[in-house]
Design an enzyme around this catalytic site. Sequence first.
Site, PDB file in Angstrom:
ATOM      1  N   SER A  12      63.602   0.321 -10.720  1.00 12.32           N
ATOM      2  CA  SER A  12      64.109   1.208 -10.153  1.00 12.32           C
ATOM      3  C   SER A  12      63.895   2.397  -9.500  1.00 12.32           C
ATOM      4  O   SER A  12      62.557   2.536  -9.506  1.00 12.32           O
ATOM      5  CB  SER A  12      63.776   2.002 -12.083  1.00 12.32           C
ATOM      6  OG  SER A  12      64.315   3.534 -11.785  1.00 12.32           O
ATOM      7  N   HIS A  37      67.920  -0.923  -9.627  1.00 12.42           N
ATOM      8  CA  HIS A  37      68.511  -0.323 -11.826  1.00 12.42           C
ATOM      9  C   HIS A  37      68.267   0.982 -11.604  1.00 12.42           C
ATOM     10  O   HIS A  37      67.517   2.221 -10.291  1.00 12.42           O
ATOM     11  CB  HIS A  37      67.257   0.093 -12.621  1.00 12.42           C
ATOM     12  CG  HIS A  37      67.355   0.590 -13.890  1.00 12.42           C
ATOM     13  ND1 HIS A  37      67.600   0.232 -14.787  1.00 12.42           N
ATOM     14  CD2 HIS A  37      66.369   1.826 -14.245  1.00 12.42           C
ATOM     15  CE1 HIS A  37      68.084   1.055 -15.950  1.00 12.42           C
ATOM     16  NE2 HIS A  37      67.366   2.288 -15.488  1.00 12.42           N
ATOM     17  N   ASP A  39      68.459   4.998 -12.152  1.00 11.40           N
ATOM     18  CA  ASP A  39      68.743   6.476 -13.635  1.00 11.40           C
ATOM     19  C   ASP A  39      69.289   7.447 -13.154  1.00 11.40           C
ATOM     20  O   ASP A  39      68.838   8.217 -11.829  1.00 11.40           O
ATOM     21  CB  ASP A  39      67.237   6.309 -13.960  1.00 11.40           C
ATOM     22  CG  ASP A  39      66.307   5.152 -13.640  1.00 11.40           C
ATOM     23  OD1 ASP A  39      67.365   5.426 -15.409  1.00 11.40           O
ATOM     24  OD2 ASP A  39      65.529   4.643 -13.379  1.00 11.40           O
ATOM     25  N   MET A  41      69.825  11.443 -13.969  1.00 10.17           N
ATOM     26  CA  MET A  41      69.431  11.827 -15.431  1.00 10.17           C
ATOM     27  C   MET A  41      70.566  12.938 -14.640  1.00 10.17           C
ATOM     28  O   MET A  41      70.856  13.945 -13.989  1.00 10.17           O
ATOM     29  CB  MET A  41      67.854  12.519 -14.737  1.00 10.17           C
ATOM     30  CG  MET A  41      67.433  10.859 -15.268  1.00 10.17           C
ATOM     31  SD  MET A  41      65.839  10.838 -15.587  1.00 10.17           S
ATOM     32  CE  MET A  41      65.195   9.960 -15.569  1.00 10.17           C
ATOM     33  N   HIS A  70      71.955   3.670 -15.312  1.00  8.86           N
ATOM     34  CA  HIS A  70      71.342   3.930 -17.016  1.00  8.86           C
ATOM     35  C   HIS A  70      71.983   5.463 -16.673  1.00  8.86           C
ATOM     36  O   HIS A  70      70.786   6.320 -16.468  1.00  8.86           O
ATOM     37  CB  HIS A  70      70.108   3.600 -16.286  1.00  8.86           C
ATOM     38  CG  HIS A  70      69.333   3.589 -17.886  1.00  8.86           C
ATOM     39  ND1 HIS A  70      68.011   4.044 -17.789  1.00  8.86           N
ATOM     40  CD2 HIS A  70      69.557   4.533 -19.096  1.00  8.86           C
ATOM     41  CE1 HIS A  70      67.856   4.889 -19.374  1.00  8.86           C
ATOM     42  NE2 HIS A  70      68.761   4.663 -19.422  1.00  8.86           N
ATOM     43  N   MET A  72      71.648   9.115 -17.918  1.00  2.12           N
ATOM     44  CA  MET A  72      70.878   9.892 -19.054  1.00  2.12           C
ATOM     45  C   MET A  72      71.253  11.092 -19.249  1.00  2.12           C
ATOM     46  O   MET A  72      70.905  11.998 -18.788  1.00  2.12           O
ATOM     47  CB  MET A  72      69.193   9.865 -18.936  1.00  2.12           C
ATOM     48  CG  MET A  72      68.494   8.194 -19.461  1.00  2.12           C
ATOM     49  SD  MET A  72      66.764   8.150 -18.032  1.00  2.12           S
ATOM     50  CE  MET A  72      67.759   7.435 -17.164  1.00  2.12           C
ATOM     51  N   MET A 141      64.655   1.271 -24.829  1.00  2.00           N
ATOM     52  CA  MET A 141      63.979   2.400 -24.217  1.00  2.00           C
ATOM     53  C   MET A 141      61.856   2.167 -24.860  1.00  2.00           C
ATOM     54  O   MET A 141      61.591   2.517 -26.076  1.00  2.00           O
ATOM     55  CB  MET A 141      64.379   4.016 -24.348  1.00  2.00           C
ATOM     56  CG  MET A 141      65.177   3.980 -23.685  1.00  2.00           C
ATOM     57  SD  MET A 141      65.501   3.851 -21.911  1.00  2.00           S
ATOM     58  CE  MET A 141      63.953   4.698 -20.832  1.00  2.00           C
ATOM     59  N   PHE A 147      61.244  10.564 -17.564  1.00  2.00           N
ATOM     60  CA  PHE A 147      60.525  10.457 -15.510  1.00  2.00           C
ATOM     61  C   PHE A 147      59.697   8.718 -15.586  1.00  2.00           C
ATOM     62  O   PHE A 147      59.507   8.017 -16.429  1.00  2.00           O
ATOM     63  CB  PHE A 147      58.755  11.406 -16.106  1.00  2.00           C
ATOM     64  CG  PHE A 147      59.892  12.560 -16.674  1.00  2.00           C
ATOM     65  CD1 PHE A 147      59.871  13.669 -15.387  1.00  2.00           C
ATOM     66  CD2 PHE A 147      59.643  12.919 -17.666  1.00  2.00           C
ATOM     67  CE1 PHE A 147      60.590  14.743 -15.473  1.00  2.00           C
ATOM     68  CE2 PHE A 147      60.179  15.049 -17.896  1.00  2.00           C
ATOM     69  CZ  PHE A 147      60.505  14.873 -16.967  1.00  2.00           C
ATOM     70  N   ASP A 176      62.982  -1.017 -20.739  1.00  4.24           N
ATOM     71  CA  ASP A 176      62.879   0.256 -19.513  1.00  4.24           C
ATOM     72  C   ASP A 176      61.883   1.340 -20.053  1.00  4.24           C
ATOM     73  O   ASP A 176      62.241   1.391 -21.005  1.00  4.24           O
ATOM     74  CB  ASP A 176      64.111   0.846 -19.729  1.00  4.24           C
ATOM     75  CG  ASP A 176      64.585   1.860 -17.893  1.00  4.24           C
ATOM     76  OD1 ASP A 176      63.694   1.781 -17.572  1.00  4.24           O
ATOM     77  OD2 ASP A 176      65.381   2.256 -18.384  1.00  4.24           O
ATOM     78  N   GLY A 178      57.840   1.956 -18.171  1.00 11.09           N
ATOM     79  CA  GLY A 178      56.032   1.253 -18.815  1.00 11.09           C
ATOM     80  C   GLY A 178      55.658  -0.077 -18.282  1.00 11.09           C
ATOM     81  O   GLY A 178      54.938  -0.648 -19.259  1.00 11.09           O
ATOM     82  N   GLY A 198      59.719   0.672 -12.414  1.00 10.15           N
ATOM     83  CA  GLY A 198      60.009   1.232 -11.676  1.00 10.15           C
ATOM     84  C   GLY A 198      58.135   1.868 -10.780  1.00 10.15           C
ATOM     85  O   GLY A 198      57.914   1.086  -9.711  1.00 10.15           O
TER      86      GLY A 198
HETATM   87  C1  DX5 Z   1      62.149   6.655 -17.085  1.00 11.67           C
HETATM   88  C2  DX5 Z   1      63.549   5.625 -16.515  1.00 11.67           C
HETATM   89  C3  DX5 Z   1      63.216   4.497 -16.566  1.00 11.67           C
HETATM   90  C4  DX5 Z   1      62.420   4.517 -15.492  1.00 11.67           C
HETATM   91  C5  DX5 Z   1      60.919   3.420 -15.012  1.00 11.67           C
HETATM   92  O1  DX5 Z   1      63.744   7.488 -17.853  1.00 11.67           O
HETATM   93  O2  DX5 Z   1      65.243   5.128 -17.637  1.00 11.67           O
HETATM   94  O3  DX5 Z   1      64.006   3.959 -15.496  1.00 11.67           O
HETATM   95  O4  DX5 Z   1      62.479   4.420 -14.142  1.00 11.67           O
HETATM   96  O5  DX5 Z   1      59.416   3.500 -14.196  1.00 11.67           O
HETATM   97  P1  DX5 Z   1      58.616   3.412 -14.976  1.00 11.67           P
HETATM   98  O6  DX5 Z   1      58.724   1.880 -14.766  1.00 11.67           O
HETATM   99  O7  DX5 Z   1      57.418   3.804 -13.704  1.00 11.67           O
HETATM  100  O8  DX5 Z   1      58.315   3.732 -16.098  1.00 11.67           O
HETATM  101 ZN    ZN Z   2      65.872   3.689 -16.561  1.00  8.83          ZN
END
Ligand code: DX5
Ligand code: ZN
Length: 229
Positions: A12, A37, A39, A41, A70, A72, A141, A147, A176, A178, A198
């Site tokens: 990500s 990926h 993101d 937002m 993705h 959001m 998720m 974040f 997606d 952690g 990420g």
């Molecule tokens: C969270 C995002 C993820 C995020 C994952 O809202 O959709 O894609 O970047 O980041 P890590 O891998 O650090 O949890």
């Molecule tokens: Zn994502």
Amino acid sequence: MSLDRKIKIAPSILSADFANFGQEIQAIEAQGADWVHVDVMDGHFVPNLTFGPQAVKAFRPHVKTVMDVHLMISPVDSYIDAYGDAGADVLTAHIEAGPHIHRTLQAIRAAGMKAGVALNPGTPAESVAHLLDLTDLICVMTVNPGFGGQKFIDMTGKVRQLRQMIGDRPVHIEIDGGVDPKTAPLVAEAGADVLVAGSAVFKGGSVTTPEVYGENIRLIRDAAQGHWA
Ligand code: DX5
Ligand code: ZN
């Protein structure tokens, strides 16, 4: 239609250097990323704000693999064509983002993209029961979106359930949030094939030390594959 169910690592770019997306994308791909990926937002569906279609369009020429966008954001439908025009390969909308996810998935496919549906941790697997033939990817998720760097929430039960519901349909299961070498085997064993990561990919590296990204990607992939039947 057969589907590639090998483990795919999708870094990500939320964890990349925001002043240097082009080189960051090139670095992760050169270091073994399978997908990229992205993101998006909106500061409304989630409490954070990243970038919009114009930025995503600027990323496109740097992405040689799969650009996995993705969303959001809410609403979604009025932006679908803009992300199609920006060159998204996969466009994923949240089931929680509006009342008409069925229409949204139809519109994403009609715009020429693969259609993904994302489920927040509190949303059950059953919510996609009537969407399985309209979707190419289900994003589970494992954090509450918004974040990077949050703690993994165990959703392996949901992944197993989805894997069963999907049967032999050509639908990817993406995880997606952690994902790291410790959590990757849990979700891979449960049936996921696309692992977004990420912080675990970007940590410790930079475009001048890209081999760190490569090592981070390899550690996640090896951990996942070790438990992949
Ligand atoms: C969270 C995002 C993820 C995020 C994952 O809202 O959709 O894609 O970047 O980041 P890590 O891998 O650090 O949890
Ligand atoms: Zn994502």
